[in-house]
Design a protein around this motif. Structure first.
Motif, PDB file in Angstrom:
ATOM      1  N   ALA A 399     -60.935  46.307  55.202  1.00  0.00           N
ATOM      2  CA  ALA A 399     -61.576  45.384  56.145  1.00  0.00           C
ATOM      3  C   ALA A 399     -63.089  45.502  55.992  1.00  0.00           C
ATOM      4  O   ALA A 399     -63.652  46.578  56.235  1.00  0.00           O
ATOM      5  CB  ALA A 399     -61.156  45.686  57.576  1.00  0.00           C
ATOM      6  N   PHE A 400     -63.715  44.407  55.590  1.00  0.00           N
ATOM      7  CA  PHE A 400     -65.166  44.353  55.433  1.00  0.00           C
ATOM      8  C   PHE A 400     -65.756  43.477  56.526  1.00  0.00           C
ATOM      9  O   PHE A 400     -65.312  42.337  56.708  1.00  0.00           O
ATOM     10  CB  PHE A 400     -65.541  43.743  54.072  1.00  0.00           C
ATOM     11  N   VAL A 401     -66.725  44.004  57.245  1.00  0.00           N
ATOM     12  CA  VAL A 401     -67.516  43.188  58.163  1.00  0.00           C
ATOM     13  C   VAL A 401     -68.822  42.882  57.443  1.00  0.00           C
ATOM     14  O   VAL A 401     -69.636  43.774  57.212  1.00  0.00           O
ATOM     15  CB  VAL A 401     -67.783  43.924  59.491  1.00  0.00           C
ATOM     16  N   VAL A 402     -69.003  41.633  57.048  1.00  0.00           N
ATOM     17  CA  VAL A 402     -70.132  41.282  56.182  1.00  0.00           C
ATOM     18  C   VAL A 402     -70.859  40.068  56.738  1.00  0.00           C
ATOM     19  O   VAL A 402     -70.241  39.108  57.204  1.00  0.00           O
ATOM     20  CB  VAL A 402     -69.645  41.033  54.734  1.00  0.00           C
ATOM     21  N   GLY A 403     -72.176  40.131  56.734  1.00  0.00           N
ATOM     22  CA  GLY A 403     -72.987  39.035  57.264  1.00  0.00           C
ATOM     23  C   GLY A 403     -73.613  38.202  56.174  1.00  0.00           C
ATOM     24  O   GLY A 403     -73.603  38.550  54.992  1.00  0.00           O
ATOM     25  N   ALA A 448     -84.022  37.886  57.278  1.00  0.00           N
ATOM     26  CA  ALA A 448     -82.628  37.830  57.702  1.00  0.00           C
ATOM     27  C   ALA A 448     -82.434  37.243  59.087  1.00  0.00           C
ATOM     28  O   ALA A 448     -81.320  37.155  59.569  1.00  0.00           O
ATOM     29  CB  ALA A 448     -82.035  39.235  57.663  1.00  0.00           C
ATOM     30  N   ARG A 449     -83.505  36.819  59.750  1.00  0.00           N
ATOM     31  CA  ARG A 449     -83.337  36.336  61.110  1.00  0.00           C
ATOM     32  C   ARG A 449     -82.551  35.030  61.188  1.00  0.00           C
ATOM     33  O   ARG A 449     -82.035  34.686  62.233  1.00  0.00           O
ATOM     34  CB  ARG A 449     -84.707  36.165  61.774  1.00  0.00           C
ATOM     35  N   ARG A 450     -82.475  34.298  60.070  1.00  0.00           N
ATOM     36  CA  ARG A 450     -81.701  33.071  60.092  1.00  0.00           C
ATOM     37  C   ARG A 450     -80.212  33.346  59.990  1.00  0.00           C
ATOM     38  O   ARG A 450     -79.394  32.464  60.230  1.00  0.00           O
ATOM     39  CB  ARG A 450     -82.119  32.164  58.928  1.00  0.00           C
ATOM     40  N   ALA A 451     -79.835  34.548  59.608  1.00  0.00           N
ATOM     41  CA  ALA A 451     -78.422  34.886  59.476  1.00  0.00           C
ATOM     42  C   ALA A 451     -77.834  35.064  60.863  1.00  0.00           C
ATOM     43  O   ALA A 451     -78.126  36.025  61.560  1.00  0.00           O
ATOM     44  CB  ALA A 451     -78.261  36.168  58.651  1.00  0.00           C
ATOM     45  N   ARG A 452     -76.994  34.123  61.284  1.00  0.00           N
ATOM     46  CA  ARG A 452     -76.472  34.104  62.636  1.00  0.00           C
ATOM     47  C   ARG A 452     -74.988  34.444  62.713  1.00  0.00           C
ATOM     48  O   ARG A 452     -74.422  34.512  63.782  1.00  0.00           O
ATOM     49  CB  ARG A 452     -76.701  32.723  63.266  1.00  0.00           C
ATOM     50  N   LYS A 453     -74.346  34.599  61.581  1.00  0.00           N
ATOM     51  CA  LYS A 453     -72.904  34.759  61.569  1.00  0.00           C
ATOM     52  C   LYS A 453     -72.488  35.851  60.599  1.00  0.00           C
ATOM     53  O   LYS A 453     -73.133  36.065  59.584  1.00  0.00           O
ATOM     54  CB  LYS A 453     -72.239  33.433  61.178  1.00  0.00           C
ATOM     55  N   GLU A 454     -71.417  36.546  60.945  1.00  0.00           N
ATOM     56  CA  GLU A 454     -70.816  37.490  60.018  1.00  0.00           C
ATOM     57  C   GLU A 454     -69.313  37.262  60.007  1.00  0.00           C
ATOM     58  O   GLU A 454     -68.759  36.604  60.905  1.00  0.00           O
ATOM     59  CB  GLU A 454     -71.159  38.932  60.371  1.00  0.00           C
ATOM     60  N   HIS A 455     -68.667  37.769  58.977  1.00  0.00           N
ATOM     61  CA  HIS A 455     -67.243  37.563  58.810  1.00  0.00           C
ATOM     62  C   HIS A 455     -66.513  38.894  58.690  1.00  0.00           C
ATOM     63  O   HIS A 455     -67.046  39.866  58.155  1.00  0.00           O
ATOM     64  CB  HIS A 455     -66.955  36.730  57.557  1.00  0.00           C
ATOM     65  N   ILE A 456     -65.292  38.922  59.194  1.00  0.00           N
ATOM     66  CA  ILE A 456     -64.401  40.048  58.992  1.00  0.00           C
ATOM     67  C   ILE A 456     -63.397  39.618  57.939  1.00  0.00           C
ATOM     68  O   ILE A 456     -62.596  38.714  58.157  1.00  0.00           O
ATOM     69  CB  ILE A 456     -63.693  40.458  60.298  1.00  0.00           C
ATOM     70  N   LEU A 457     -63.513  40.247  56.792  1.00  0.00           N
ATOM     71  CA  LEU A 457     -62.737  39.872  55.623  1.00  0.00           C
ATOM     72  C   LEU A 457     -61.652  40.932  55.417  1.00  0.00           C
ATOM     73  O   LEU A 457     -61.947  42.111  55.327  1.00  0.00           O
ATOM     74  CB  LEU A 457     -63.657  39.817  54.407  1.00  0.00           C
ATOM     75  N   LEU A 458     -60.396  40.494  55.364  1.00  0.00           N
ATOM     76  CA  LEU A 458     -59.297  41.416  55.186  1.00  0.00           C
ATOM     77  C   LEU A 458     -58.707  41.279  53.785  1.00  0.00           C
ATOM     78  O   LEU A 458     -58.165  40.225  53.408  1.00  0.00           O
ATOM     79  CB  LEU A 458     -58.204  41.170  56.225  1.00  0.00           C
ATOM     80  N   LEU A 459     -58.846  42.338  52.994  1.00  0.00           N
ATOM     81  CA  LEU A 459     -58.369  42.376  51.621  1.00  0.00           C
ATOM     82  C   LEU A 459     -57.196  43.341  51.528  1.00  0.00           C
ATOM     83  O   LEU A 459     -57.083  44.286  52.321  1.00  0.00           O
ATOM     84  CB  LEU A 459     -59.484  42.839  50.677  1.00  0.00           C
TER      85      LEU A 459
END
Length: 462
Positions: A399-403, A448-459
């Motif tokens: 499980a990766f939490v990546v922005g 990086a202030r424009r980065a508003r979202k991150e994803h939880i990626l399940l591999l």
């Protein structure tokens, strides 16, 4: 976002976008970014720039992560829970157990690894976090009866992780109580207000301050003297766990004791340090940490937890062994500089910040101005995944939490990048859920202030 009456200079836009002067020139000459000329100078209208940023965001978030079908009931259940869960956690507490022991930028809320550990593992399993930071995943794993192993290239992160996850015994608490009394006596002596305890606690020679470049700019003589006194007291501790906790407390107060503006702003700001201030700050931190650890006695299971200094791209499977799940949040590319904000801690704890910077993945300072920065980050992720796979049991999850990241003024969906890299390594992507990053949790780096979202990626490993 911008003041409408103020035309932005090139330097201001470079800072906002996190790009070099050359990159901004290329964006302008290609007609990619709107600008105006004021005499011989190039300027940028705030409204036009903000509209352009919004357009970039809309265009660049169109990409979606291609998903593979789950192959059994376990994978279907993992996917169902991830897809159906609310991952915001905006109003949840983040200071339970020992999570608040040491400051660390860009931590993810403990509720994320807590839920992932509960969903993806069973009691007795072993969880690996190859980017453990200050140990959030490790604390949650131990609280839930899972063993855990953390890896990080930053020794400050490893120190914080060890101090958070260990369980103190009675001799350990006694050693910290003795340290508290010794510091109390030092405060009395240094402020000229002796108490009885000062007569039974011998004086101590301070540790010599490290050779930090421009040291006098960052520390007052009084602060350096008292930090040296604290470190000398900590070095006297014979109990290993108590010494680890005490060093973490010392590390925790260093930025406040210095002239560094804050934990997330590396600039010097003159601060007034009265005699005894740093010693008192350490003592307050120590007493607060002892209270946290007494509560942690109720929360920690008997499962093992450890943290090691290492490179996620070069894990030693023979040392780590096989694990049942990987749960981690890698550094977001071009977003933060952990080595920089912990620079003074590294010096005082006897480490070389240059070595830590060279090993850091995703560093803003390492990436800025590099035309191939995205490719470098992608290669780093590929090496990390390949390394992690050697330590993971077959058919087990990662499980990766990546922005998102910002390169050259453009948003990059790193979930898409990571999914593509993992597919080429033979991993399957069975779930990808998005979560909005609360504005207070975003990076303090302009890039990086424009980065508003991150994803939880399940591999899943085959």
């Amino acid at each position: 976002m911008f003041h409408p009456d103020h035309l932005l200079t090139e330097a201001e836009v470079e800072d906002i976008l996190g790009v070099s002067r050359t990159t901004l020139w290329r964006l302008r000459t290609r007609g990619d970014i709107p600008f105006v000329r004021v005499g011989s100078n190039v300027r940028y209208e705030p409204a036009a720039l903000e509209a352009w940023l919004a357009q970039q965001s809309a265009e660049e978030h169109h990409d979606e992560v291609p998903l593979d079908e789950p192959r059994d009931d376990s994978e279907r259940e993992w996917k169902r829970i991830l897809d159906d869960s609310d991952w915001a956690f905006e109003d949840e507490r983040t200071d339970e157990w020992t999570h608040n022991l040491h400051p660390y930028p860009a931590k993810f809320p403990p509720q994320i690894p807590r839920r992932l550990i509960n969903v993806l593992t069973s009691p007795g399993d072993t969880v690996l976090d190859p980017f453990c930071g200050s140990g959030t995943t490790l604390v949650e794993a131990r609280a839930l009866g899972r063993s855990s192993i953390g890896i990080d290239s930053n020794p400050v992160a490893v120190l914080a992780s060890l101090a958070k996850t260990l369980v103190l015994d009675s001799p350990g608490f006694s050693a910290l109580d003795g340290l508290d009394k010794a510091v109390e006596a030092d405060i009395s002596r240094i402020t000229g207000q002796p108490i009885l305890m000062a007569t039974v606690t011998p004086d101590i020679a301070p540790v010599t301050p490290p050779q930090i470049p421009n040291r006098e700019r960052w520390f007052t003589p009084q602060a350096m003297h008292e930090l040296g006194m604290i470190l000398a007291r900590v070095d006297e501790l014979a109990h290993p766990s108590a010494a680890t906790v005490a060093r973490a407390c010392f590390s925790a107060i260093l930025v406040q004791a210095s002239n560094q503006d804050s934990e997330t702003r590396y600039t010097a700001r003159a601060k007034t340090v009265e005699v005894g201030d740093v010693l008192r700050r350490f003592r307050e931190k120590l007493m607060h940490t002892v209270r946290m650890h007494r509560g942690w006695l109720r929360g920690a299971s008997s499962s093992a937890a450890t943290a090691l200094v290492g490179d996620a791209r070069q894990l030693d499977a023979s040392e780590i062994g096989l694990v049942d799940a990987v749960i981690t949040s890698p550094p977001y590319a071009n977003a933060f500089d952990y080595h920089l904000y912990h620079r003074h801690r590294l010096y005082w704890l006897g480490f070389d910040p240059k070595q830590v910077r060279e090993a850091e993945i995703g560093s803003h300072l390492n990436h800025q101005g590099q035309a191939n920065a995205i490719s470098i980050y992608q290669d780093d992720l590929r090496e990390c995944l390949a390394s992690v796979m050697t330590c993971l049991q077959p058919r087990r999850p990662i499980a990766f939490v990546v922005g998102d990241s910002v390169f050259g003024g453009r948003l990059v969906n790193n979930a898409v990048v990571l999914s593509g890299v993992s597919r080429r390594l033979g991993l399957r992507t069975i779930a990808c859920v998005g979560r909005v990053i609360h504005p207070r949790k975003r990076s303090m780096i302009h890039a990086a202030r424009r980065a508003r979202k991150e994803h939880i990626l399940l591999l899943v490993k085959e």
